[in-house]
Scaffold this motif. Structure first.
Motif, PDB file in Angstrom:
ATOM      1  N   LYS A 242       0.819  -1.216   0.000  1.00 50.66           N
ATOM      2  CA  LYS A 242       0.000   0.000   0.000  1.00 50.66           C
ATOM      3  C   LYS A 242       0.853   1.266   0.000  1.00 50.66           C
ATOM      4  CE  LYS A 242      -3.969   2.024   2.376  1.00 50.66           C
ATOM      5  NZ  LYS A 242      -4.925   1.884   3.500  1.00 50.66           N
ATOM      6  N   GLY A 243       1.982   1.242   0.726  1.00 50.22           N
ATOM      7  CA  GLY A 243       2.850   2.416   0.792  1.00 50.22           C
ATOM      8  C   GLY A 243       3.418   2.786  -0.559  1.00 50.22           C
ATOM      9  N   VAL A 244       3.780   1.776  -1.365  1.00 50.70           N
ATOM     10  CA  VAL A 244       4.304   2.033  -2.717  1.00 50.70           C
ATOM     11  C   VAL A 244       3.235   2.701  -3.569  1.00 50.70           C
ATOM     12  CG1 VAL A 244       5.285   0.984  -4.794  1.00 50.70           C
ATOM     13  CG2 VAL A 244       5.855   0.055  -2.542  1.00 50.70           C
ATOM     14  N   GLY A 245       2.002   2.189  -3.454  1.00 50.33           N
ATOM     15  CA  GLY A 245       0.895   2.776  -4.215  1.00 50.33           C
ATOM     16  C   GLY A 245       0.652   4.220  -3.845  1.00 50.33           C
ATOM     17  N   GLU A 246       0.759   4.537  -2.545  1.00 48.16           N
ATOM     18  CA  GLU A 246       0.531   5.909  -2.107  1.00 48.16           C
ATOM     19  C   GLU A 246       1.617   6.854  -2.616  1.00 48.16           C
ATOM     20  OE1 GLU A 246       0.256   5.575   2.101  1.00 48.16           O
ATOM     21  OE2 GLU A 246      -1.860   4.938   2.092  1.00 48.16           O
ATOM     22  N   VAL A 247       2.852   6.364  -2.701  1.00 53.75           N
ATOM     23  CA  VAL A 247       3.945   7.183  -3.238  1.00 53.75           C
ATOM     24  C   VAL A 247       3.698   7.498  -4.707  1.00 53.75           C
ATOM     25  CG1 VAL A 247       6.395   7.219  -3.824  1.00 53.75           C
ATOM     26  CG2 VAL A 247       5.664   6.360  -1.589  1.00 53.75           C
ATOM     27  N   LEU A 248       3.356   6.477  -5.477  1.00 58.50           N
ATOM     28  CA  LEU A 248       3.099   6.685  -6.903  1.00 58.50           C
ATOM     29  C   LEU A 248       1.883   7.574  -7.128  1.00 58.50           C
ATOM     30  CD1 LEU A 248       3.776   3.077  -8.271  1.00 58.50           C
ATOM     31  CD2 LEU A 248       5.203   5.112  -8.582  1.00 58.50           C
ATOM     32  N   LYS A 249       0.893   7.429  -6.242  1.00 59.49           N
ATOM     33  CA  LYS A 249      -0.318   8.220  -6.383  1.00 59.49           C
ATOM     34  C   LYS A 249      -0.046   9.697  -6.121  1.00 59.49           C
ATOM     35  CE  LYS A 249      -5.174   8.317  -4.973  1.00 59.49           C
ATOM     36  NZ  LYS A 249      -6.182   7.760  -4.043  1.00 59.49           N
ATOM     37  N   SER A 250       0.989   9.988  -5.377  1.00 65.44           N
ATOM     38  CA  SER A 250       1.305  11.384  -5.046  1.00 65.44           C
ATOM     39  C   SER A 250       1.777  12.178  -6.256  1.00 65.44           C
ATOM     40  CB  SER A 250       2.380  11.440  -3.957  1.00 65.44           C
ATOM     41  OG  SER A 250       3.630  10.966  -4.445  1.00 65.44           O
ATOM     42  N   TYR A 251       2.219  11.500  -7.315  1.00 67.43           N
ATOM     43  CA  TYR A 251       2.616  12.198  -8.533  1.00 67.43           C
ATOM     44  C   TYR A 251       1.362  12.713  -9.243  1.00 67.43           C
ATOM     45  CZ  TYR A 251       7.301  10.198  -8.124  1.00 67.43           C
ATOM     46  OH  TYR A 251       8.553   9.867  -7.689  1.00 67.43           O
ATOM     47  N   ASN A 252       1.438  13.929  -9.773  1.00 66.30           N
ATOM     48  CA  ASN A 252       0.293  14.449 -10.509  1.00 66.30           C
ATOM     49  C   ASN A 252       0.255  13.812 -11.908  1.00 66.30           C
ATOM     50  OD1 ASN A 252       1.907  16.021 -12.363  1.00 66.30           O
ATOM     51  ND2 ASN A 252       2.125  17.565 -10.767  1.00 66.30           N
ATOM     52  N   PRO A 253      -0.877  13.930 -12.632  1.00 64.96           N
ATOM     53  CA  PRO A 253      -1.001  13.250 -13.930  1.00 64.96           C
ATOM     54  C   PRO A 253       0.105  13.603 -14.918  1.00 64.96           C
ATOM     55  CG  PRO A 253      -3.142  14.025 -13.191  1.00 64.96           C
ATOM     56  CD  PRO A 253      -2.143  14.565 -12.224  1.00 64.96           C
ATOM     57  N   GLY A 254       0.527  14.856 -14.930  1.00 65.89           N
ATOM     58  CA  GLY A 254       1.572  15.263 -15.858  1.00 65.89           C
ATOM     59  C   GLY A 254       2.896  14.602 -15.555  1.00 65.89           C
ATOM     60  N   GLU A 255       3.221  14.503 -14.280  1.00 66.73           N
ATOM     61  CA  GLU A 255       4.469  13.863 -13.869  1.00 66.73           C
ATOM     62  C   GLU A 255       4.451  12.371 -14.201  1.00 66.73           C
ATOM     63  OE1 GLU A 255       5.633  16.736 -10.075  1.00 66.73           O
ATOM     64  OE2 GLU A 255       4.268  15.041  -9.820  1.00 66.73           O
ATOM     65  N   LYS A 256       3.305  11.737 -13.995  1.00 66.91           N
ATOM     66  CA  LYS A 256       3.189  10.313 -14.342  1.00 66.91           C
ATOM     67  C   LYS A 256       3.376  10.114 -15.841  1.00 66.91           C
ATOM     68  CE  LYS A 256      -0.138   9.299 -10.664  1.00 66.91           C
ATOM     69  NZ  LYS A 256      -1.572   9.037 -10.405  1.00 66.91           N
ATOM     70  N   TYR A 257       2.728  10.972 -16.614  1.00 66.38           N
ATOM     71  CA  TYR A 257       2.794  10.841 -18.078  1.00 66.38           C
ATOM     72  C   TYR A 257       4.230  11.054 -18.560  1.00 66.38           C
ATOM     73  CZ  TYR A 257       1.157  11.247 -22.916  1.00 66.38           C
ATOM     74  OH  TYR A 257       0.951  11.054 -24.258  1.00 66.38           O
ATOM     75  N   ALA A 258       4.894  12.080 -18.039  1.00 68.16           N
ATOM     76  CA  ALA A 258       6.280  12.351 -18.436  1.00 68.16           C
ATOM     77  C   ALA A 258       7.191  11.199 -18.016  1.00 68.16           C
ATOM     78  CB  ALA A 258       6.747  13.659 -17.799  1.00 68.16           C
TER      79      ALA A 258
END
Length: 328
Positions: free
Chosen positions: A269-285
């Motif tokens: 769950k902690g890994v998921g929360e870290v990744l979720k903290s990125y905004n959509p633009g950061e994830k896409y980039a």
């Protein structure tokens, strides 16, 4: 905070959604949405009213109507006619808005050139040519025998052309259309093209109608000369359907599902929360960097795209036929 990252999309709706995901209000851009739950039809109206709004959106000032329905490519005649009627209504709205003066009073006798943009030999890009194939062209009949040969008091003159792509002709589509407009003097151009989307769920189930013209190839990074009133000389209504998404979008969608799966796991769950903290633009980039260089520039389309393109092209051509035969 605003970021610089590339979103491969031709849809004004998706550009507006990008800002909403950042909780950023774009001045000069108005969005209205209506959903018909019974018929599963969603209409989104994006109005770009100022140059500042146009700059932020990366789209010209104008009106963008987006019709979304899961039934767009369904081979059902009743659904096909229902969607065609809706599309016809929205095309009429933009035609009436952009035809002014005496021509507005005489809209029953408009001369309309329909341009089928794209490459007939590449199925996801063949929407425009297929729409042109299914049109009821009448210009030659009216020119030769008069409007009463159509059995009607008023008759629009409909002509169509498929200019091909630069790789086939060595010319910009806009150059070819400009020459035809100068020779045949239509009151209006309707340009039909395949588009690119950012959201894979919108593939082959979304139609965008805009009074700002169209920019062939912009969604896949091939920036050809735009077709609009300034470049062509008459109002241009653009009609497009997203048929492709880039590889980064598919990976990004998978990443979103992966994050949700991680959040449901006690140990991860902690890994998921870290990744979720990125905004959509950061994830896409981030995704685009991960898949570089081999998958950058790769575009994806559904395996049954040939069937879908044939069905959708019939729906759009029927909407255009319906509109101008009604006016006639």
């Amino acid at each position: 905070m605003m970021r610089n990252y590339s979103v491969r999309t031709d849809l004004a709706l998706e550009e507006k959604e990008r800002f909403e995901s950042d909780d950023v209000e774009v001045q000069g851009v108005v969005l209205e949405e209506n959903y018909d739950e019974e018929r599963e039809l969603r209409l989104t109206r994006v109005e770009i009213t100022t140059e500042n709004g146009a700059k932020a959106m990366g789209k010209p000032v104008g009106t963008y109507l987006t019709l979304e329905t899961p039934n767009l490519a369904v081979p059902d005649e009743d659904l096909h006619m229902e969607i065609a009627e809706e599309l016809s209504k929205y095309i009429r709205e933009l035609v009436d808005k952009n035809i002014s003066g005496e021509k507005k009073k005489e809209s029953e006798d408009l001369s309309v050139l329909v341009v089928g943009l794209g490459n007939r030999d590449v199925t996801p890009d063949a929407l425009g040519p297929y729409v042109a194939d299914h049109l009821s062209v009448t210009r030659h009949i009216v020119k030769e025998y008069g409007k009463y040969a159509m059995g009607m008091e008023h008759a629009c003159m409909i002509s169509a052309v498929v200019p091909g792509v630069m790789g086939q002709t060595g010319m910009e589509s806009a150059e070819i259309v400009r020459g035809i407009v100068q020779e045949t003097h239509p009151d209006l151009v309707i340009a039909v093209d395949a588009l690119a989307a950012r959201n894979s769920r919108r593939l082959n189930r979304t139609v965008q109608i805009a009074d700002t013209g169209i920019h062939p190839g912009s969604g896949v990074g091939n920036h050809r000369s735009g077709m609009n009133e300034e470049s062509i000389g008459v109002p241009v209504i653009g009609i497009g359907v997203p048929t492709v998404v880039d590889a980064a979008t598919i990976v990004n969608d998978t990443m979103e599902n992966f994050i949700r799966a991680l959040e449901s796991s006690e140990s991860l769950k902690g890994v998921g929360e870290v990744l979720k903290s990125y905004n959509p633009g950061e994830k896409y980039a981030f995704v685009r960097e991960l898949i570089a260089p081999h998958l950058n520039g790769m575009f994806m389309t559904p395996k049954d795209v040939d069937e879908m393109i044939h069905q959708i092209s019939h729906t759009i051509s029927e909407a255009i036929n319906m509109l101008f035969m009604e006016q006639a």
